[in-house]
Design a protein around this motif. Structure first.
Motif, PDB file in Angstrom:
ATOM      1  N   HIS A   1       7.196 -33.181 -10.036  1.00  0.00           N
ATOM      2  CA  HIS A   1       6.578 -31.831 -10.089  1.00  0.00           C
ATOM      3  C   HIS A   1       4.961 -31.817  -9.790  1.00  0.00           C
TER       4      HIS A   1
ATOM      5  N   GLN B   1       3.605 -34.365  -8.151  1.00  0.00           N
ATOM      6  CA  GLN B   1       3.454 -35.449  -7.043  1.00  0.00           C
ATOM      7  C   GLN B   1       3.402 -33.996  -6.003  1.00  0.00           C
ATOM      8  N   ARG B   2       4.144 -32.948  -6.353  1.00  0.00           N
ATOM      9  CA  ARG B   2       5.387 -32.200  -5.506  1.00  0.00           C
ATOM     10  C   ARG B   2       3.815 -31.525  -4.957  1.00  0.00           C
ATOM     11  N   GLN B   3       2.967 -31.145  -6.571  1.00  0.00           N
ATOM     12  CA  GLN B   3       1.790 -30.243  -6.167  1.00  0.00           C
ATOM     13  C   GLN B   3       0.719 -31.205  -5.694  1.00  0.00           C
ATOM     14  N   SER B   4       0.638 -31.726  -5.649  1.00  0.00           N
ATOM     15  CA  SER B   4      -0.092 -32.237  -4.711  1.00  0.00           C
ATOM     16  C   SER B   4      -0.235 -32.954  -3.260  1.00  0.00           C
ATOM     17  N   LEU B   5       1.237 -33.168  -2.518  1.00  0.00           N
ATOM     18  CA  LEU B   5       1.277 -33.182  -0.945  1.00  0.00           C
ATOM     19  C   LEU B   5       1.555 -31.347  -1.102  1.00  0.00           C
ATOM     20  N   LEU B   6       1.680 -30.997  -1.729  1.00  0.00           N
ATOM     21  CA  LEU B   6       1.591 -28.944  -1.243  1.00  0.00           C
ATOM     22  C   LEU B   6      -0.341 -29.016  -0.708  1.00  0.00           C
ATOM     23  N   HIS B   7      -0.776 -28.712  -1.817  1.00  0.00           N
ATOM     24  CA  HIS B   7      -2.394 -28.963  -1.782  1.00  0.00           C
ATOM     25  C   HIS B   7      -2.635 -30.035  -0.192  1.00  0.00           C
TER      26      HIS B   7
ATOM     27  N   ASN C   1      -0.869 -30.369   2.361  1.00  0.00           N
ATOM     28  CA  ASN C   1      -0.517 -30.171   3.645  1.00  0.00           C
ATOM     29  C   ASN C   1      -1.387 -28.670   3.283  1.00  0.00           C
ATOM     30  N   ASP C   2      -1.870 -27.432   2.544  1.00  0.00           N
ATOM     31  CA  ASP C   2      -2.699 -26.826   3.006  1.00  0.00           C
ATOM     32  C   ASP C   2      -4.030 -27.082   3.504  1.00  0.00           C
ATOM     33  N   THR C   3      -4.603 -28.299   3.103  1.00  0.00           N
ATOM     34  CA  THR C   3      -6.233 -29.017   3.720  1.00  0.00           C
ATOM     35  C   THR C   3      -6.019 -29.750   4.732  1.00  0.00           C
TER      36      THR C   3
ATOM     37  N   HIS D   1      -3.340 -28.155   7.082  1.00  0.00           N
ATOM     38  CA  HIS D   1      -3.597 -27.031   7.994  1.00  0.00           C
ATOM     39  C   HIS D   1      -5.035 -25.931   7.951  1.00  0.00           C
TER      40      HIS D   1
END
Length: 191
Positions: free
Chosen positions: A129, A131-137, A139-141, A143
């Protein structure tokens, strides 16, 4: 005799709890990533096999114990003297009790192992979980950076166009001035 019945019911409850935990662990293991899932499912198969062996041992001992209990009840009710139980029967009873205790110990060990495995599964899920949050963050960065790069590209393109337009304007002004100077010199020299 009552203690044996109580032990049998405790063992039965422990077996039921162990089976429930194995089912829960199986469901959780199936929801994990394939590399973790394979290891956990292999361990769960071992646990299921151990649990089935313990269940069959418990059933065998329980049926032997119920037969023994019925025999003891008959003996206690005056059908035979309680002291006439042979040494062989006592030996079997001792062996059955020993096996029952061993089975109980194995169930406890299996339960401890299952709890440890469950804790490991929960820990792995929490790590996944995070790691998923880190990847999403990230990804946002990315973008945001991509948007900034697009804006910078537009600004540079506009600056390049303005520089090109300014060069044409300056070039045109120079040409007009040169032509004007040439005309003035022509008229001055021709008079």
């Amino acid at each position: 005799m009552e203690q044996k019945r109580q032990k049998f019911s405790e063992i039965k409850a422990g077996l039921d709890d162990a089976e429930s935990l194995i089912r829960k662990m199986d469901l959780e293991a199936r929801s994990l990533q394939p590399n973790v899932k394979v290891v956990l499912l292999a361990k769960l198969r071992e646990y299921k096999s151990d649990l089935n062996n313990l269940k069959s041992e418990h059933k065998r001992l329980a049926s032997a114990n119920s037969n023994q209990a019925a025999r003891d009840d008959l003996l206690e009710s005056g059908m035979a003297d309680a002291m006439s139980v042979s040494a062989n029967q006592r030996g079997r009873l001792m062996m059955s009790t020993e096996r029952l205790n061993e089975s109980s110990d194995r169930i406890k060990e299996s339960r401890i192992t299952m709890l440890e495995t469950e804790e490991l599964g929960v820990s792995i899920l929490q790590d996944l979980h995070q790691q998923r949050q880190s990847l999403l963050h990230a990804n946002d960065t990315l973008h945001g950076v991509d948007d900034n790069i697009s804006k910078s590209k537009k600004i540079l393109t506009n600056m390049s166009r303005r520089m090109s337009r300014n060069k044409w304007i300056i070039s045109s002004i120079i040409v007009v001035l040169v032509v004007a100077i040439a005309l003035i010199l022509y008229f001055k020299l021709s008079k």
